[in-house]
Design a protein around this motif. Structure first.
Motif, PDB file in Angstrom:
ATOM      1  N   GLY A 212       0.850  -1.183   0.000  1.00  0.00           N
ATOM      2  CA  GLY A 212       0.000   0.000   0.000  1.00  0.00           C
ATOM      3  C   GLY A 212       0.880   1.225   0.000  1.00  0.00           C
ATOM      4  O   GLY A 212       1.807   1.329   0.811  1.00  0.00           O
ATOM      5  N   ILE A 213       0.633   2.156  -0.932  1.00  0.00           N
ATOM      6  CA  ILE A 213       1.467   3.351  -1.065  1.00  0.00           C
ATOM      7  C   ILE A 213       0.598   4.584  -0.861  1.00  0.00           C
ATOM      8  O   ILE A 213      -0.519   4.667  -1.384  1.00  0.00           O
ATOM      9  N   LEU A 214       1.112   5.545  -0.088  1.00  0.00           N
ATOM     10  CA  LEU A 214       0.383   6.771   0.187  1.00  0.00           C
ATOM     11  C   LEU A 214       0.992   7.939  -0.581  1.00  0.00           C
ATOM     12  O   LEU A 214       2.220   8.022  -0.755  1.00  0.00           O
ATOM     13  N   PHE A 215       0.093   8.840  -1.034  1.00  0.00           N
ATOM     14  CA  PHE A 215       0.487   9.964  -1.872  1.00  0.00           C
ATOM     15  C   PHE A 215      -0.082  11.256  -1.303  1.00  0.00           C
ATOM     16  O   PHE A 215      -1.107  11.266  -0.619  1.00  0.00           O
ATOM     17  N   ASP A 216       0.585  12.354  -1.628  1.00  0.00           N
ATOM     18  CA  ASP A 216       0.053  13.671  -1.295  1.00  0.00           C
ATOM     19  C   ASP A 216      -1.186  13.933  -2.147  1.00  0.00           C
ATOM     20  O   ASP A 216      -1.148  13.774  -3.365  1.00  0.00           O
ATOM     21  N   GLY A 217      -2.265  14.332  -1.508  1.00  0.00           N
ATOM     22  CA  GLY A 217      -3.523  14.468  -2.220  1.00  0.00           C
ATOM     23  C   GLY A 217      -3.559  15.595  -3.224  1.00  0.00           C
ATOM     24  O   GLY A 217      -4.348  15.566  -4.166  1.00  0.00           O
ATOM     25  N   LYS A 218      -2.713  16.616  -3.047  1.00  0.00           N
ATOM     26  CA  LYS A 218      -2.736  17.785  -3.929  1.00  0.00           C
ATOM     27  C   LYS A 218      -1.724  17.682  -5.065  1.00  0.00           C
ATOM     28  O   LYS A 218      -1.998  18.085  -6.204  1.00  0.00           O
ATOM     29  N   THR A 219      -0.557  17.114  -4.772  1.00  0.00           N
ATOM     30  CA  THR A 219       0.511  17.066  -5.785  1.00  0.00           C
ATOM     31  C   THR A 219       0.655  15.706  -6.452  1.00  0.00           C
ATOM     32  O   THR A 219       1.247  15.605  -7.527  1.00  0.00           O
ATOM     33  N   GLY A 220       0.165  14.636  -5.803  1.00  0.00           N
ATOM     34  CA  GLY A 220       0.327  13.298  -6.359  1.00  0.00           C
ATOM     35  C   GLY A 220       1.669  12.675  -6.078  1.00  0.00           C
ATOM     36  O   GLY A 220       1.964  11.577  -6.572  1.00  0.00           O
ATOM     37  N   GLU A 221       2.509  13.325  -5.289  1.00  0.00           N
ATOM     38  CA  GLU A 221       3.828  12.793  -4.964  1.00  0.00           C
ATOM     39  C   GLU A 221       3.716  11.713  -3.894  1.00  0.00           C
ATOM     40  O   GLU A 221       2.934  11.827  -2.954  1.00  0.00           O
ATOM     41  N   LYS A 222       4.536  10.671  -4.017  1.00  0.00           N
ATOM     42  CA  LYS A 222       4.571   9.610  -3.007  1.00  0.00           C
ATOM     43  C   LYS A 222       5.112  10.159  -1.701  1.00  0.00           C
ATOM     44  O   LYS A 222       6.118  10.872  -1.672  1.00  0.00           O
ATOM     45  N   GLU A 264       1.014  11.297  10.166  1.00  0.00           N
ATOM     46  CA  GLU A 264       0.958  12.537   9.384  1.00  0.00           C
ATOM     47  C   GLU A 264       1.947  12.524   8.230  1.00  0.00           C
ATOM     48  O   GLU A 264       1.731  13.159   7.207  1.00  0.00           O
ATOM     49  N   ASP A 265       3.067  11.805   8.398  1.00  0.00           N
ATOM     50  CA  ASP A 265       4.066  11.775   7.326  1.00  0.00           C
ATOM     51  C   ASP A 265       3.724  10.762   6.238  1.00  0.00           C
ATOM     52  O   ASP A 265       4.480  10.578   5.282  1.00  0.00           O
ATOM     53  N   GLY A 266       2.561  10.048   6.380  1.00  0.00           N
ATOM     54  CA  GLY A 266       2.094   9.191   5.304  1.00  0.00           C
ATOM     55  C   GLY A 266       2.543   7.752   5.372  1.00  0.00           C
ATOM     56  O   GLY A 266       2.484   7.043   4.360  1.00  0.00           O
ATOM     57  N   ASN A 267       2.972   7.279   6.527  1.00  0.00           N
ATOM     58  CA  ASN A 267       3.328   5.870   6.684  1.00  0.00           C
ATOM     59  C   ASN A 267       2.278   5.178   7.552  1.00  0.00           C
ATOM     60  O   ASN A 267       1.636   5.809   8.395  1.00  0.00           O
ATOM     61  N   GLY A 268       2.127   3.865   7.327  1.00  0.00           N
ATOM     62  CA  GLY A 268       1.099   3.132   8.048  1.00  0.00           C
ATOM     63  C   GLY A 268       1.643   1.926   8.776  1.00  0.00           C
ATOM     64  O   GLY A 268       2.535   1.224   8.279  1.00  0.00           O
ATOM     65  N   LYS A 269       1.113   1.686   9.983  1.00  0.00           N
ATOM     66  CA  LYS A 269       1.474   0.507  10.768  1.00  0.00           C
ATOM     67  C   LYS A 269       0.205  -0.246  11.145  1.00  0.00           C
ATOM     68  O   LYS A 269      -0.835   0.364  11.417  1.00  0.00           O
ATOM     69  N   VAL A 270       0.311  -1.568  11.184  1.00  0.00           N
ATOM     70  CA  VAL A 270      -0.844  -2.392  11.515  1.00  0.00           C
ATOM     71  C   VAL A 270      -1.264  -2.142  12.957  1.00  0.00           C
ATOM     72  O   VAL A 270      -0.442  -2.225  13.882  1.00  0.00           O
ATOM     73  N   LYS A 271      -2.537  -1.829  13.133  1.00  0.00           N
ATOM     74  CA  LYS A 271      -3.087  -1.681  14.472  1.00  0.00           C
ATOM     75  C   LYS A 271      -3.816  -2.941  14.903  1.00  0.00           C
ATOM     76  O   LYS A 271      -3.737  -3.364  16.051  1.00  0.00           O
ATOM     77  N   ARG A 272      -4.520  -3.558  13.963  1.00  0.00           N
ATOM     78  CA  ARG A 272      -5.318  -4.737  14.300  1.00  0.00           C
ATOM     79  C   ARG A 272      -5.529  -5.579  13.045  1.00  0.00           C
ATOM     80  O   ARG A 272      -5.731  -5.061  11.952  1.00  0.00           O
TER      81      ARG A 272
END
Length: 545
Positions: A212-222, A264-272
């Motif tokens: 899963g990859i997260l991007f900036d919603g306004k610029t489209g940058e990863k 906030e920096d766009g990274n994700g960790k498994v919570k459950r």
């Protein structure tokens, strides 16, 4: 006219190796999913509150509420989008031919004025954005070379559109009018789904490469990725944001769903990690998900909908299931509580309890196809597309050892004498076969093409319907039939015959979708002009009090 009390919904249509899209209302806990040519509107707070929109000419692939929840846009495999109201009997607003092939996803703009749709087509026509009221294009969408599986509208201004697909790309467009801005090539397999966060600051893509990859919603940058630690071990087919935009829910072919905390920096960790009930087989692969207010909704390949509570995630999920294929027969068992059994041609038998709904599946050892089906409390009798009739004992939610008999021809219909269920009448192409248990006691050629049959509860009478539209009534004495009357009213082949609960009447229906109610003693018509049902074959369910 009596009001509809409750509806038992079908499950979403699924396809192995593909994700499915379910969506929710912005104003309530209703969700949308598709099955065949129908859009199902299901209320998560009351799963027996179901509405069905069935006006598409081709199988439907996706449906979404407008931002004000007043309209629904649904798309199908022909490339058409229909826009219809959620009130006033689903009045049609517009229909547009959007793509030349299947539409896989669509989404409204946050102001409700535009729709973007994506899927398959010819040349570069894989994505299109248009005005919802006129169908006018609002941009050009270059950049994809293969089928586009998902698209998303930025929910805040300035408007943006993101798309992804089978070419492993995530593309980003600015507008309106929309034009290509950039591509991201970090995925190494099909990119199955992407979604914007509620505030539009980010969007996320998920792929068959398990990433899963997260991007900036306004610029489209990863800007980040979902962590591989405790991540999915199979293709990720769907993703959905929490209402506060701080978490995402993912569904995977590894049979698990995961809740991720997104920083906030766009990274994700498994919570459950959420595990849905099941046998662990292929049908338990997860292919769709939705975070709808407090409900975490997950859909398996077998169509089971598991609903978790976001505020009490340790609580066992509510599981809803049912039929994915056409239902062929219904029967009522006088249990306490009363049980309705339904069967579909793929061999599935589902139990329903009035007031509760789905109550499990009846597990058979011989999971053959079912064409005809009848049941009493201790036994079911089925036939498929061969010459066999099966008698299967029922032991709670399980079936015992089945016995079969070859009746020499493919059964067209079957019915049980409910007061003496060892006696069964099996209709074949040219006659009927009478069974006592699994023993054939008589095979009778009636000299006409038989299409439907019914036997009275006491086993003293049989009604046989023909291809010629006639109903013939026979007295049963021992193992023989004696014709007593011929009734003519139908203008097409008879499809179904049923006795009323008190056996004072019987009903019949034909291929022209006309139903007639007859008085049993006088054999006169009691009710007619019930015509043009929406289904080709009328399936009758009579409650035996």
């Amino acid at each position: 006219m009596p009001d509809l009390a409750e509806t038992y919904a079908c499950v979403p249509s699924t396809e192995r190796g593909r994700g499915i899209l379910i969506s929710g209302s912005p104003k309530s806990n209703s969700i949308l999913y598709t099955n065949g040519r129908s859009v199902i509107i299901l209320n998560l707070d009351n799963p027996l509150e179901v509405s069905v929109y069935a006006e598409h000419a081709y199988p439907v692939t996706v449906a979404r509420f407008s931002p004000n929840a007043e309209w629904i846009a649904s798309a199908d495999v022909s490339g058409s989008v229909r826009i219809w109201g959620t009130r006033n009997e689903f009045v049609l607003k517009n229909e547009f031919k959007v793509l030349s092939g299947r539409i896989d996803d669509l989404q409204w703009s946050p102001d409700g004025m535009r729709i973007v749709a994506c899927g398959d087509g010819k040349g570069k026509s894989l994505v299109r954005a248009f005005m919802w009221d006129s169908g006018t294009n609002v941009g050009e969408f270059d950049g994809h070379s293969r089928r586009v599986l998902s698209c998303a509208f930025k929910p805040t201004r300035p408007f943006r559109i993101a798309t992804c697909g089978e070419d492993f790309l995530v593309n980003f467009y600015e507008g309106p009018p929309f034009k290509f801005k950039q591509s991201n090539r970090d995925h190494s397999n099909f990119v199955n789904c992407l979604r914007y966060s509620p505030d539009g600051s980010k969007f996320i893509s998920v792929s068959s490469d398990k990433k899963g990859i997260l991007f900036d919603g306004k610029t489209g940058e990863k800007i980040g990725e979902l962590s591989s630690e405790d991540g999915h071990k199979g293709s990720i087919y769907a993703v959905s944001w929490s209402p506060d935009g701080k978490q995402v829910l993912t569904a995977s072919a590894d049979k698990s769903a995961k809740v991720w905390d997104v920083s906030e920096d766009g990274n994700g960790k498994v919570k459950r990690t959420l595990t849905c009930p099941g046998s662990g087989g292929v049908d338990d692969m997860l292919v769709g998900c939705l975070w709808q207010n407090d409900h975490l909704v997950v859909v398996s390949l077998g169509g089971t909908i598991s609903i978790f509570s976001a505020t009490d995630i340790d609580k066992a999920p509510l599981c809803l299931s049912g039929h994915m294929k056409n239902i062929t027969s219904l029967s009522v068992l006088k249990n306490n509580p009363k049980v309705i059994l339904s069967s579909s041609y793929d061999g599935l038998i589902v139990k329903w309890i009035p007031g509760t709904g789905y109550s499990g599946k009846l597990q058979r050892k011989e999971n053959s196809q079912i064409k005809c089906f009848a049941a009493v409390e201790e036994e079911i009798i089925t036939s498929g597309f061969d010459n066999k009739v099966w008698r299967v004992p029922v032991l709670g939610d399980q079936c015992g050892e089945a016995n079969s008999v070859d009746v020499g021809s493919q059964p067209k219909d079957l019915s049980l004498a409910l007061l003496s269920p060892e006696l069964a009448l099996v209709a074949t192409d040219s006659g009927v076969v009478m069974l006592r248990g699994t023993t054939i006691v008589s095979t009778i050629n009636l000299g006409f093409a038989v299409t439907a049959s019914a036997i009275s509860p006491d086993g003293s009478e049989a009604i046989i319907g023909g291809q010629d539209g006639k109903l013939r009534i026979y007295a049963i004495a021992g193992d023989t039939l004696t014709e007593e009357a011929t009734l003519e009213k139908h203008r097409g082949a008879i499809t179904v015959i049923r006795y009323s609960p008190d056996v004072s009447m019987f009903a019949s229906a034909d291929v022209n979708r006309e139903a007639v109610v007859w008085d049993r003693s006088s054999r006169e018509i009691k009710l007619k002009n019930m015509v043009y049902h929406t289904a080709y074959k009328l399936s009758c369910l009579v409650s035996r009090q």
